[in-house]
Design a protein around this motif. Structure first.
Motif, mmCIF file in Angstrom:
data_model
loop_
_atom_site.group_PDB
_atom_site.id
_atom_site.type_symbol
_atom_site.label_atom_id
_atom_site.label_comp_id
_atom_site.label_asym_id
_atom_site.label_seq_id
_atom_site.Cartn_x
_atom_site.Cartn_y
_atom_site.Cartn_z
ATOM 1 N N PHE A 123 0.812 -1.220 0.000
ATOM 2 C CA PHE A 123 0.000 0.000 0.000
ATOM 3 C C PHE A 123 0.841 1.264 0.000
ATOM 4 O O PHE A 123 0.573 2.193 -0.763
ATOM 5 C CB PHE A 123 -0.946 0.000 1.201
ATOM 6 C CG PHE A 123 -1.581 1.346 1.461
ATOM 7 C CD1 PHE A 123 -2.474 1.885 0.557
ATOM 8 C CD2 PHE A 123 -1.253 2.073 2.592
ATOM 9 C CE1 PHE A 123 -3.046 3.131 0.782
ATOM 10 C CE2 PHE A 123 -1.819 3.302 2.824
ATOM 11 C CZ PHE A 123 -2.724 3.845 1.914
ATOM 12 N N LEU A 124 1.841 1.344 0.888
ATOM 13 C CA LEU A 124 2.610 2.587 1.004
ATOM 14 C C LEU A 124 3.372 2.900 -0.280
ATOM 15 O O LEU A 124 3.448 4.056 -0.703
ATOM 16 C CB LEU A 124 3.542 2.522 2.212
ATOM 17 C CG LEU A 124 2.836 2.477 3.564
ATOM 18 C CD1 LEU A 124 3.838 2.347 4.687
ATOM 19 C CD2 LEU A 124 1.965 3.701 3.763
ATOM 20 N N THR A 125 3.909 1.892 -0.931
ATOM 21 C CA THR A 125 4.605 2.100 -2.198
ATOM 22 C C THR A 125 3.622 2.537 -3.278
ATOM 23 O O THR A 125 3.884 3.470 -4.044
ATOM 24 C CB THR A 125 5.320 0.812 -2.633
ATOM 25 O OG1 THR A 125 6.135 0.359 -1.562
ATOM 26 C CG2 THR A 125 6.156 1.026 -3.865
ATOM 27 N N PHE A 126 2.483 1.871 -3.326
ATOM 28 C CA PHE A 126 1.437 2.212 -4.290
ATOM 29 C C PHE A 126 0.965 3.647 -4.071
ATOM 30 O O PHE A 126 0.837 4.431 -5.014
ATOM 31 C CB PHE A 126 0.293 1.211 -4.132
ATOM 32 C CG PHE A 126 -0.759 1.264 -5.192
ATOM 33 C CD1 PHE A 126 -0.429 1.188 -6.530
ATOM 34 C CD2 PHE A 126 -2.095 1.351 -4.850
ATOM 35 C CE1 PHE A 126 -1.401 1.202 -7.509
ATOM 36 C CE2 PHE A 126 -3.085 1.377 -5.815
ATOM 37 C CZ PHE A 126 -2.737 1.300 -7.151
ATOM 38 N N ASN A 127 0.737 4.004 -2.817
ATOM 39 C CA ASN A 127 0.300 5.356 -2.470
ATOM 40 C C ASN A 127 1.367 6.389 -2.832
ATOM 41 O O ASN A 127 1.055 7.481 -3.322
ATOM 42 C CB ASN A 127 -0.034 5.424 -0.983
ATOM 43 C CG ASN A 127 -0.726 6.697 -0.602
ATOM 44 O OD1 ASN A 127 -1.374 7.340 -1.417
ATOM 45 N ND2 ASN A 127 -0.601 7.075 0.658
ATOM 46 N N ALA A 128 2.628 6.062 -2.590
ATOM 47 C CA ALA A 128 3.713 6.993 -2.920
ATOM 48 C C ALA A 128 3.788 7.250 -4.419
ATOM 49 O O ALA A 128 3.943 8.397 -4.847
ATOM 50 C CB ALA A 128 5.046 6.442 -2.409
ATOM 51 N N TRP A 129 3.663 6.213 -5.227
ATOM 52 C CA TRP A 129 3.726 6.410 -6.677
ATOM 53 C C TRP A 129 2.509 7.179 -7.189
ATOM 54 O O TRP A 129 2.640 8.021 -8.089
ATOM 55 C CB TRP A 129 3.857 5.067 -7.401
ATOM 56 C CG TRP A 129 5.279 4.627 -7.445
ATOM 57 C CD1 TRP A 129 5.839 3.580 -6.783
ATOM 58 C CD2 TRP A 129 6.340 5.266 -8.167
ATOM 59 N NE1 TRP A 129 7.181 3.514 -7.048
ATOM 60 C CE2 TRP A 129 7.518 4.533 -7.909
ATOM 61 C CE3 TRP A 129 6.419 6.371 -9.000
ATOM 62 C CZ2 TRP A 129 8.740 4.875 -8.449
ATOM 63 C CZ3 TRP A 129 7.638 6.713 -9.547
ATOM 64 C CH2 TRP A 129 8.779 5.971 -9.263
ATOM 65 N N ILE A 130 1.354 6.931 -6.627
ATOM 66 C CA ILE A 130 0.180 7.720 -7.018
ATOM 67 C C ILE A 130 0.388 9.178 -6.641
ATOM 68 O O ILE A 130 0.065 10.091 -7.405
ATOM 69 C CB ILE A 130 -1.096 7.141 -6.383
ATOM 70 C CG1 ILE A 130 -1.434 5.820 -7.049
ATOM 71 C CG2 ILE A 130 -2.261 8.118 -6.488
ATOM 72 C CD1 ILE A 130 -2.579 5.074 -6.425
ATOM 73 N N SER A 131 0.974 9.429 -5.472
ATOM 74 C CA SER A 131 1.258 10.807 -5.047
ATOM 75 C C SER A 131 2.257 11.485 -5.965
ATOM 76 O O SER A 131 2.105 12.667 -6.284
ATOM 77 C CB SER A 131 1.773 10.816 -3.608
ATOM 78 O OG SER A 131 0.806 10.267 -2.744
ATOM 79 N N VAL A 132 3.279 10.755 -6.401
ATOM 80 C CA VAL A 132 4.257 11.324 -7.336
ATOM 81 C C VAL A 132 3.582 11.710 -8.642
ATOM 82 O O VAL A 132 3.810 12.797 -9.194
ATOM 83 C CB VAL A 132 5.421 10.332 -7.571
ATOM 84 C CG1 VAL A 132 6.280 10.756 -8.768
ATOM 85 C CG2 VAL A 132 6.277 10.219 -6.325
#
Length: 137
Positions: A123-132
């Motif tokens: 989740f955190l990696t997925f969320n970080a890439w969506i944020s980028v």
């Protein structure tokens, strides 16, 4: 009356030139006065802003914790709100703008969490890439 309705615009500049010009113009003048202006009103406004931001931040942080199985919780929400508030006040030109979590962002994060579980990705990696990608957009 000849120029009524006309809009005059300055010549376009490179990205960041306006902010740099503002910093160069103000750091040696009234900026020093404002940064050293410590009195009773400053303390009162600081506490007012802190109290008005911390309550919804803690509330949304608790809801984030439930929605994301404690991947994002109250501590992360407080740190994110503080970091965004400081950065926005420095470069946004509006130091008293209240920054904090909102319902639509919580709903979006919940959808991202559920989607990451279905896709079996962290989740955190997925969320970080969506944020980028959102930042770049």
């Amino acid at each position: 009356v000849d120029r009524a309705g006309r809009v005059d615009m300055d010549e376009p500049q490179m990205w960041g030139v306006g902010i740099m010009n503002d910093i160069k113009r103000t750091v040696g003048s009234h900026w020093v006065e404002e940064m050293t202006n410590f009195n009773q009103k400053t303390v009162a406004v600081t506490f007012l802003v802190f109290i008005s931001v911390i309550s919804p931040t803690l509330t949304f942080g608790a809801v984030y914790g439930k929605a994301t199985e404690n991947n994002i919780g109250a501590i992360e929400t407080i740190l994110a709100t503080a970091w965004v508030g400081v950065v926005y006040s420095l470069i946004g030109g509006m130091p008293l703008c209240v920054i904090g979590s909102t319902g639509p962002v919580l709903a979006f994060s919940t959808v991202i969490f559920n989607l990451s579980k279905q896709l079996d990705v962290p989740f955190l990696t997925f969320n970080a890439w969506i944020s980028v990608w959102l930042f770049a957009y």
